[in-house]
Design an enzyme around this catalytic site. Sequence first.
Site, PDB file in Angstrom:
ATOM      1  N   TYR A  48       0.829  -1.212   0.000  1.00 37.42           N
ATOM      2  CA  TYR A  48       0.000   0.000   0.000  1.00 37.42           C
ATOM      3  C   TYR A  48       0.859   1.255   0.000  1.00 37.42           C
ATOM      4  CZ  TYR A  48      -4.020   2.958   0.758  1.00 37.42           C
ATOM      5  OH  TYR A  48      -4.994   3.915   0.597  1.00 37.42           O
ATOM      6  N   PRO A 101      -1.081  14.900   2.786  1.00 37.25           N
ATOM      7  CA  PRO A 101      -2.146  14.100   3.389  1.00 37.25           C
ATOM      8  C   PRO A 101      -1.963  12.627   3.036  1.00 37.25           C
ATOM      9  CG  PRO A 101      -2.964  15.269   1.459  1.00 37.25           C
ATOM     10  CD  PRO A 101      -1.572  15.756   1.699  1.00 37.25           C
ATOM     11  N   GLY A 103      -3.580   8.879   4.187  1.00 37.48           N
ATOM     12  CA  GLY A 103      -4.635   8.234   4.964  1.00 37.48           C
ATOM     13  C   GLY A 103      -4.149   6.960   5.633  1.00 37.48           C
ATOM     14  N   SER A 130      -5.822  13.796   6.331  1.00 37.97           N
ATOM     15  CA  SER A 130      -6.636  13.170   5.277  1.00 37.97           C
ATOM     16  C   SER A 130      -8.038  12.842   5.770  1.00 37.97           C
ATOM     17  CB  SER A 130      -5.957  11.879   4.820  1.00 37.97           C
ATOM     18  OG  SER A 130      -6.852  11.086   4.070  1.00 37.97           O
ATOM     19  N   TYR A 154     -11.734  14.427   0.774  1.00 37.53           N
ATOM     20  CA  TYR A 154     -12.191  13.585  -0.327  1.00 37.53           C
ATOM     21  C   TYR A 154     -13.669  13.897  -0.452  1.00 37.53           C
ATOM     22  CZ  TYR A 154      -8.064  10.605  -0.956  1.00 37.53           C
ATOM     23  OH  TYR A 154      -6.826  10.123  -1.260  1.00 37.53           O
ATOM     24  N   THR A 180      -8.795  17.000  -2.769  1.00 35.79           N
ATOM     25  CA  THR A 180      -8.072  16.085  -3.666  1.00 35.79           C
ATOM     26  C   THR A 180      -8.997  15.644  -4.797  1.00 35.79           C
ATOM     27  OG1 THR A 180      -6.598  15.362  -1.922  1.00 35.79           O
ATOM     28  CG2 THR A 180      -6.846  13.882  -3.798  1.00 35.79           C
ATOM     29  N   ARG A 189      -4.211  -0.646  -8.887  1.00 38.67           N
ATOM     30  CA  ARG A 189      -2.951  -0.800  -8.142  1.00 38.67           C
ATOM     31  C   ARG A 189      -2.610  -2.282  -7.963  1.00 38.67           C
ATOM     32  NH1 ARG A 189      -4.347   3.696  -3.433  1.00 38.67           N
ATOM     33  NH2 ARG A 189      -4.636   5.433  -4.863  1.00 38.67           N
ATOM     34  N   LYS A 262      -5.960  19.770  -5.122  1.00 42.16           N
ATOM     35  CA  LYS A 262      -4.793  18.875  -5.213  1.00 42.16           C
ATOM     36  C   LYS A 262      -4.992  17.894  -6.354  1.00 42.16           C
ATOM     37  CE  LYS A 262      -2.108  15.627  -2.322  1.00 42.16           C
ATOM     38  NZ  LYS A 262      -2.559  14.245  -2.577  1.00 42.16           N
ATOM     39  N   HIS A 286      -0.570  12.213  -7.088  1.00 40.76           N
ATOM     40  CA  HIS A 286      -0.877  11.285  -5.998  1.00 40.76           C
ATOM     41  C   HIS A 286       0.257  10.262  -5.824  1.00 40.76           C
ATOM     42  CE1 HIS A 286      -4.698  10.428  -3.623  1.00 40.76           C
ATOM     43  NE2 HIS A 286      -3.944   9.442  -3.216  1.00 40.76           N
ATOM     44  N   ARG A 289       0.005   7.026  -7.962  1.00 37.35           N
ATOM     45  CA  ARG A 289      -0.892   5.959  -7.503  1.00 37.35           C
ATOM     46  C   ARG A 289      -2.207   5.924  -8.270  1.00 37.35           C
ATOM     47  NH1 ARG A 289       0.568   4.467  -2.310  1.00 37.35           N
ATOM     48  NH2 ARG A 289      -1.498   4.279  -1.390  1.00 37.35           N
ATOM     49  N   SER A 318       4.817  14.648  -4.952  1.00 36.32           N
ATOM     50  CA  SER A 318       5.049  13.466  -5.788  1.00 36.32           C
ATOM     51  C   SER A 318       6.503  13.386  -6.248  1.00 36.32           C
ATOM     52  CB  SER A 318       4.104  13.405  -6.993  1.00 36.32           C
ATOM     53  OG  SER A 318       2.742  13.406  -6.560  1.00 36.32           O
ATOM     54  N   ARG A 321      12.149  13.752  -2.569  1.00 40.77           N
ATOM     55  CA  ARG A 321      12.876  12.764  -1.757  1.00 40.77           C
ATOM     56  C   ARG A 321      14.060  13.340  -1.002  1.00 40.77           C
ATOM     57  NH1 ARG A 321       8.950  10.863  -2.563  1.00 40.77           N
ATOM     58  NH2 ARG A 321       8.291   8.875  -3.380  1.00 40.77           N
ATOM     59  N   ARG A 341       5.777   9.986   1.014  1.00 43.69           N
ATOM     60  CA  ARG A 341       6.319   8.682   1.430  1.00 43.69           C
ATOM     61  C   ARG A 341       7.498   8.762   2.399  1.00 43.69           C
ATOM     62  NH1 ARG A 341       4.701   7.315  -4.100  1.00 43.69           N
ATOM     63  NH2 ARG A 341       3.228   5.573  -4.129  1.00 43.69           N
TER      64      ARG A 341
HETATM   65  C1  FNR Z   1      -1.326   9.028  -0.248  1.00 45.45           C
HETATM   66  N1  FNR Z   1      -1.821  10.221  -0.789  1.00 45.45           N
HETATM   67  C2  FNR Z   1      -3.030  10.716  -0.347  1.00 45.45           C
HETATM   68  N2  FNR Z   1      -3.499  11.901  -0.829  1.00 45.45           N
HETATM   69  C3  FNR Z   1      -4.642  12.436  -0.360  1.00 45.45           C
HETATM   70  O1  FNR Z   1      -5.046  13.516  -0.799  1.00 45.45           O
HETATM   71  N3  FNR Z   1      -5.357  11.761   0.609  1.00 45.45           N
HETATM   72  C4  FNR Z   1      -4.970  10.575   1.117  1.00 45.45           C
HETATM   73  O2  FNR Z   1      -5.620  10.016   1.981  1.00 45.45           O
HETATM   74  C5  FNR Z   1      -3.770  10.009   0.615  1.00 45.45           C
HETATM   75  N4  FNR Z   1      -3.321   8.798   1.078  1.00 45.45           N
HETATM   76  C6  FNR Z   1      -2.099   8.308   0.684  1.00 45.45           C
HETATM   77  C7  FNR Z   1      -1.614   7.119   1.213  1.00 45.45           C
HETATM   78  C8  FNR Z   1      -0.349   6.673   0.869  1.00 45.45           C
HETATM   79  C9  FNR Z   1       0.168   5.411   1.488  1.00 45.45           C
HETATM   80  C10 FNR Z   1       0.449   7.409  -0.045  1.00 45.45           C
HETATM   81  C11 FNR Z   1       1.835   6.963  -0.409  1.00 45.45           C
HETATM   82  C12 FNR Z   1      -0.048   8.565  -0.593  1.00 45.45           C
HETATM   83  C13 FNR Z   1      -1.017  11.012  -1.730  1.00 45.45           C
HETATM   84  C14 FNR Z   1      -0.103  12.001  -1.003  1.00 45.45           C
HETATM   85  O3  FNR Z   1      -0.810  13.067  -0.453  1.00 45.45           O
HETATM   86  C15 FNR Z   1       0.938  12.593  -1.944  1.00 45.45           C
HETATM   87  O4  FNR Z   1       0.295  13.144  -3.051  1.00 45.45           O
HETATM   88  C16 FNR Z   1       1.944  11.540  -2.406  1.00 45.45           C
HETATM   89  O5  FNR Z   1       2.387  10.770  -1.320  1.00 45.45           O
HETATM   90  C17 FNR Z   1       3.126  12.191  -3.088  1.00 45.45           C
HETATM   91  O6  FNR Z   1       3.968  11.221  -3.644  1.00 45.45           O
HETATM   92  P1  FNR Z   1       5.346  10.737  -2.940  1.00 45.45           P
HETATM   93  O7  FNR Z   1       6.253  11.935  -2.925  1.00 45.45           O
HETATM   94  O8  FNR Z   1       4.984  10.306  -1.572  1.00 45.45           O
HETATM   95  O9  FNR Z   1       5.822   9.643  -3.799  1.00 45.45           O
END
Ligand code: FNR
Length: 389
Positions: A48, A101, A103, A130, A154, A180, A189, A262, A286, A289, A318, A321, A341
């Site tokens: 996940y 954010p 979740g 979130s 959401y 979002t 996924r 977003k 996202h 994802r 996104s 790092r 992440r």
């Molecule tokens: C997310 N992201 C996300 N975005 C959002 O608006 N609401 C949410 O609940 C979540 N949940 C979520 C869970 C997990 C496990 C991940 C990895 C990501 C997206 C998050 O806000 C963000 O856009 C991304 O994590 C950015 O990408 P990187 O930099 O983490 O790869």
Amino acid sequence: MTSGVPFGNYQYEIYLGGMAGQVPEHPMSWAQWEAAAEAKLDAGPRGYLFGGAGTEDAMRANLEAFRRWRIVPRMLRDVSERAMGTEILGTAMPAPVLMAPVGVQSILHDEGELASARAASALGVPYIASTAGSHTLEQIAAACGDGPRWYQLYWPRGEELAASFVARAEAAGYTGLVVTLDTSLLGWRPRDLTGAYLPFLESVGIANYLADPVFRSTLPAPPEEDPQAAVGQFVGVFANPTVTWDDLAWLREQTKLPILLKGILHPDDAREAAARGIDGVVVSNHGGRQVDGAIATLDALPGVVEAAGDDLAVLLDSGVRSGADAFKALALGARAVLLGRPAMWGLAVAGEQGVRTVLRSFLAELDLTLALSGHTSLESVGPETLVRA
Ligand code: FNR
């Protein structure tokens, strides 16, 4: 800056510890954090957190886009005093960095969002809660204490439920609303599909719904008595693929909070947002994802920044790092970056302390990148500080 001490001084604290025979308890490189989180998590949560849509091409593209820009440092400038603090849509922050954010964080660590919120707030980093949290937005607000916080919506099916979420967020002291838009349906996924893993179906990550008076009023029995019915109702309302630009007028009327969209990747969508009275956008896919093959956010950023002009605050996430990645996004016009992440690697590995160490390291890197590239504030960091590799 926290209490006037540059974030980069974190390294002296670590080296001083070394003189007393102490080495850091946690990883100090991003690769080590990632590997430690991967090793710690069970297959479901691991997939996940680490997984993306389809072939995970967008996820890779996000990272690669940062490699195509290089910083060109400038010399012989006094960089002894630095300031990274900024204010975005009325929210002050010590650096142009917010927690993305994310979740359902209890699948990564028992304390989930509460640990992350405490870690962010201790540093003054804004926490974006979130809708899909494992804890309610009110519990997260309490964990933030006086810390800055925004709420991520959401947009559910049913105006009453959407209005209730927004009203609760306002009442709990959130000062920005991040809507979002890229999850009107769940992306394809493969890692999650392989294990048929979706925590929400086990009542994890739906706390905001279960506690909501409007949501509860639609159930045949309270969720405490009939959890399955509540999950079924959640599945029916979570995503709302019917929402269009025209619906923003309704949302605008529900709240005085600044609204950010977003998931914006196209300049025309940024123009439309500005025309509809929106205050900011987050350039995001996202974390790769949702749409496999989507444009990398750093590639989308310059066009969105140009379209936004002075009308919108443009943020980016996104693929961020490192402090160097943040510098590049700021140079190309983002007002701030959201850390996703990497903060969750910290949470998975060591809870609140893990998130805190990740954030401190990230801020230290950004401060030192700024200074060593010849800058003392964000104002002087523009596109001319970079070259295309
Ligand atoms: C997310 N992201 C996300 N975005 C959002 O608006 N609401 C949410 O609940 C979540 N949940 C979520 C869970 C997990 C496990 C991940 C990895 C990501 C997206 C998050 O806000 C963000 O856009 C991304 O994590 C950015 O990408 P990187 O930099 O983490 O790869």
